[in-house]
Design an enzyme around this catalytic site. Structure first.
Site, PDB file in Angstrom:
ATOM      1  N   ASP A  28       0.836  -1.203   0.000  1.00 11.90           N
ATOM      2  CA  ASP A  28       0.000   0.000   0.000  1.00 11.90           C
ATOM      3  C   ASP A  28       0.872   1.254   0.000  1.00 11.90           C
ATOM      4  O   ASP A  28       1.978   1.239   0.536  1.00 11.90           O
ATOM      5  CB  ASP A  28      -0.901  -0.045   1.251  1.00 11.90           C
ATOM      6  CG  ASP A  28      -2.076   0.899   1.127  1.00 11.90           C
ATOM      7  OD1 ASP A  28      -2.296   1.461   0.035  1.00 11.90           O
ATOM      8  OD2 ASP A  28      -2.785   1.088   2.130  1.00 11.90           O
ATOM      9  N   HIS A  45       2.778   3.270  -8.937  1.00 10.79           N
ATOM     10  CA  HIS A  45       2.630   1.835  -9.233  1.00 10.79           C
ATOM     11  C   HIS A  45       3.869   1.307  -9.967  1.00 10.79           C
ATOM     12  O   HIS A  45       4.335   0.207  -9.700  1.00 10.79           O
ATOM     13  CB  HIS A  45       1.364   1.576 -10.058  1.00 10.79           C
ATOM     14  CG  HIS A  45       0.099   1.958  -9.341  1.00 10.79           C
ATOM     15  ND1 HIS A  45      -0.146   1.599  -8.041  1.00 10.79           N
ATOM     16  CD2 HIS A  45      -0.982   2.672  -9.732  1.00 10.79           C
ATOM     17  CE1 HIS A  45      -1.311   2.084  -7.668  1.00 10.79           C
ATOM     18  NE2 HIS A  45      -1.842   2.738  -8.668  1.00 10.79           N
ATOM     19  N   LEU A 139      11.144 -20.434  -4.423  1.00 15.87           N
ATOM     20  CA  LEU A 139      10.086 -19.574  -3.864  1.00 15.87           C
ATOM     21  C   LEU A 139       8.761 -19.710  -4.633  1.00 15.87           C
ATOM     22  O   LEU A 139       8.752 -19.645  -5.865  1.00 15.87           O
ATOM     23  CB  LEU A 139      10.544 -18.102  -3.936  1.00 15.87           C
ATOM     24  CG  LEU A 139       9.506 -17.079  -3.478  1.00 15.87           C
ATOM     25  CD1 LEU A 139       9.413 -17.037  -1.956  1.00 15.87           C
ATOM     26  CD2 LEU A 139       9.822 -15.687  -4.021  1.00 15.87           C
TER      27      LEU A 139
HETATM   28  C1  FPP Z   1      -1.698   0.124  -3.432  1.00 20.11           C
HETATM   29  O1  FPP Z   1      -1.291   1.473  -3.412  1.00 20.11           O
HETATM   30  C2  FPP Z   1      -1.259  -0.569  -4.635  1.00 20.11           C
HETATM   31  C3  FPP Z   1      -2.060  -1.230  -5.542  1.00 20.11           C
HETATM   32  C4  FPP Z   1      -3.513  -1.309  -5.426  1.00 20.11           C
HETATM   33  C5  FPP Z   1      -1.504  -1.854  -6.733  1.00 20.11           C
HETATM   34  C6  FPP Z   1      -0.314  -2.748  -6.484  1.00 20.11           C
HETATM   35  C7  FPP Z   1       0.338  -2.992  -7.765  1.00 20.11           C
HETATM   36  C8  FPP Z   1       1.668  -2.954  -7.985  1.00 20.11           C
HETATM   37  C9  FPP Z   1       2.692  -2.696  -6.948  1.00 20.11           C
HETATM   38  C10 FPP Z   1       2.143  -3.110  -9.357  1.00 20.11           C
HETATM   39  C11 FPP Z   1       2.278  -4.484  -9.917  1.00 20.11           C
HETATM   40  C12 FPP Z   1       2.585  -5.622  -9.042  1.00 20.11           C
HETATM   41  C13 FPP Z   1       3.247  -6.760  -9.420  1.00 20.11           C
HETATM   42  C14 FPP Z   1       3.117  -7.971  -8.601  1.00 20.11           C
HETATM   43  C15 FPP Z   1       4.108  -6.827 -10.616  1.00 20.11           C
HETATM   44  P1  FPP Z   1      -2.417   2.594  -3.506  1.00 20.11           P
HETATM   45  O2  FPP Z   1      -2.607   2.943  -4.925  1.00 20.11           O
HETATM   46  O3  FPP Z   1      -3.650   2.133  -2.810  1.00 20.11           O
HETATM   47  O4  FPP Z   1      -1.743   3.764  -2.736  1.00 20.11           O
HETATM   48  P2  FPP Z   1      -2.451   4.885  -1.845  1.00 20.11           P
HETATM   49  O5  FPP Z   1      -3.131   4.188  -0.719  1.00 20.11           O
HETATM   50  O6  FPP Z   1      -1.300   5.732  -1.395  1.00 20.11           O
HETATM   51  O7  FPP Z   1      -3.394   5.620  -2.737  1.00 20.11           O
END
Ligand code: FPP
Length: 257
Positions: A28, A45, A139
């Protein structure tokens, strides 16, 4: 050259005998990371993918058996279309680009969630990467994709009900163990440790059944800033805890609060 603090942590972790077998992570804070820099959320992201890579490498280095990453929840579809498209594109590109390296690093890629709800392109690349790495013994990298803990439990209940109605299963055969077999975690043990970044104290519909006795580690670090040192810090923190699974401490009385 002097060993870094992370290297020292690695040595200490390896010297103990209680390494978590399965670590789950709620990644997050990508949006906030980008916002702080005046950049679009999608930049967060993209940077988050680099943190995924660092964490996977650290998990391999220390010898964790399985890592489940919450990459996309069913609730995430509610985000602006452009952001959903960017996350999906990143997942597609990362899977395509990293597939061979995952294979060479003995990683076995698996997924939890409703994969049928993903685009055909996305499903195809994911299935290809999973097929390519399925016999790897290192893993287990499990991606929670289009995942919802409640939906997973409901789906298990429906499938069990159908099996009971079809006389493939008796009511008395429904135990915690048989129930777990109907879940989407592909036979993985329950996570020993759940890490959540960005200082939020929520499960957010993640692995609701599987986290009954999971130890929680919450850090203020935003996901794009997460990496080897912080992963090791979480493991060390876990190793110092006493897991009681509802019982009293070994050889003693439960402490009064
Ligand atoms: C949360 O941060 C993140 C996500 C919902 C997306 C996670 C995706 C990735 C890290 C990219 C791809 C992953 C892989 C496995 C290759 P948020 O957007 O909720 O952040 P915020 O709470 O600060 O708004």
């Amino acid at each position: 050259m002097a060993a870094s603090a992370a290297d020292q942590m690695l040595q200490r972790i390896k010297a103990r005998d209680n390494l978590p077998a399965h670590v789950a992570i709620i990644m997050d804070g990508n949006g906030r990371w980008a916002g702080k820099r005046g950049r679009p959320r999608t930049a967060g992201h993209r940077e988050g993918v680099k943190a995924v890579k660092r964490t996977v490498e650290a998990a391999i280095e220390v010898g964790v058996r399985a890592l489940t990453l919450y990459a996309f929840s069913t609730e995430n579809w509610r985000r602006p279309r452009i952001e959903v498209a960017a996350i999906m594109h990143l997942l597609y590109e990362t899977t395509k680009r990293e597939m061979r390296e995952m294979f060479e690093n003995n990683i076995c890629l698996t997924a939890s969630g409703d994969l049928d709800g993903l685009s055909l392109r996305q499903r195809t690349i994911l299935r290809k990467a999973m097929a390519m790495t399925k016999d790897n013994s290192g893993l287990v990298l499990n991606l929670a994709l289009n995942y919802s803990g409640r939906a997973e439990i409901l789906q298990a209940v429906k499938r069990i009900a159908a099996d009971v109605a079809g006389r493939k299963m008796k009511l008395d055969d429904i135990t915690e163990t048989t129930f777990a077999g109907y879940l989407q975690t592909n036979g993985l043990p329950d996570p020993d440790l759940l890490i959540r970044t960005s200082g939020e104290y929520r499960l957010s519909n993640f692995l609701l059944w599987q986290t009954s006795y999971t130890e929680l580690y919450i850090t203020d670090t935003l996901w794009p800033d997460f990496g080897r040192a912080e992963f090791f810090a979480a493991l060390e923190d876990y190793q110092k805890r006493e897991r009681r699974f509802g019982a009293v401490p070994k050889g003693g009385q439960k402490k009064k609060k």
